[in-house]
Scaffold this active site. Structure first.
Site, PDB file in Angstrom:
ATOM      1  N   ASP A 106      88.227 107.633  12.257  1.00 23.16           N
ATOM      2  CA  ASP A 106      88.842 107.104  13.697  1.00 23.16           C
ATOM      3  C   ASP A 106      90.018 107.136  13.717  1.00 23.16           C
ATOM      4  OD1 ASP A 106      86.190 106.552  14.311  1.00 23.16           O
ATOM      5  OD2 ASP A 106      86.045 104.501  13.691  1.00 23.16           O
ATOM      6  N   ASP A 127      82.965 109.409  19.363  1.00 22.79           N
ATOM      7  CA  ASP A 127      82.428 108.183  19.916  1.00 22.79           C
ATOM      8  C   ASP A 127      82.578 108.419  21.425  1.00 22.79           C
ATOM      9  OD1 ASP A 127      82.263 107.340  17.452  1.00 22.79           O
ATOM     10  OD2 ASP A 127      84.230 106.247  17.266  1.00 22.79           O
TER      11      ASP A 127
END
Length: 153
Positions: A106, A127
């Site tokens: 991330d 995501d």
């Protein structure tokens, strides 16, 4: 559009989603952008004790999204097939990370989600594709449900 051409189109969307995620993560890694190693599932939930559960859930998600994608391919592009394509590409992007790195990379923060949850939330392009696909699927369902109830009146 024929069934084969439609399937090719939606698989191309899924591949494009995967590629966008892959390339943005590589960019973040190669340009020393601060990253977070997410060992859990969405938004870091179960990060402390996910172990193989996150990997198993990733495989299952990719498998079921592929099935949804194939089932949603009719004679024309639908909201369901677009949503499934985006979610499949995102799921495969995160699955790739789990298989190669042991965690999901991330690299950007989500301030609005962080504000709502009360903790720092970090995300990646995969995501975003998963969330966008889910939103499209939800809106399509609500639209069809509203249309169905109008016909009954």
């Amino acid at each position: 559009m024929t069934g084969k051409r439609l399937l090719s189109a939606v698989l191309l969307i899924a591949a494009g989603s995967f590629a966008a995620d892959f390339l943005t993560k590589r960019y973040a890694l190669s340009h020393n952008i601060s990253i977070t190693a997410n060992r859990g599932i969405s938004f870091g939930f179960l990060a402390g004790n996910a172990g193989n559960a996150a990997l198993t859930l990733s495989f299952l998600a990719a498998f079921f999204l592929f099935l949804l994608l194939v089932c949603s391919c009719k004679k024309q592009m639908s909201a369901e097939s677009l949503a499934s394509s985006l979610m499949l590409g995102g799921a495969l992007g995160n699955l790739y990370d789990r298989l190669v790195f042991g965690n999901v990379i991330d690299w950007f923060s989500a301030p609005l989600v962080s504000e709502i949850s009360g903790r720092a939330i970090f995300m990646n392009a995969a995501d975003v594709f998963i969330i966008a696909g889910f939103a499209i699927l939800t809106l399509s369902f609500l639209r069809k449900t509203a249309g169905h109830s109008k016909k009954q009146k």
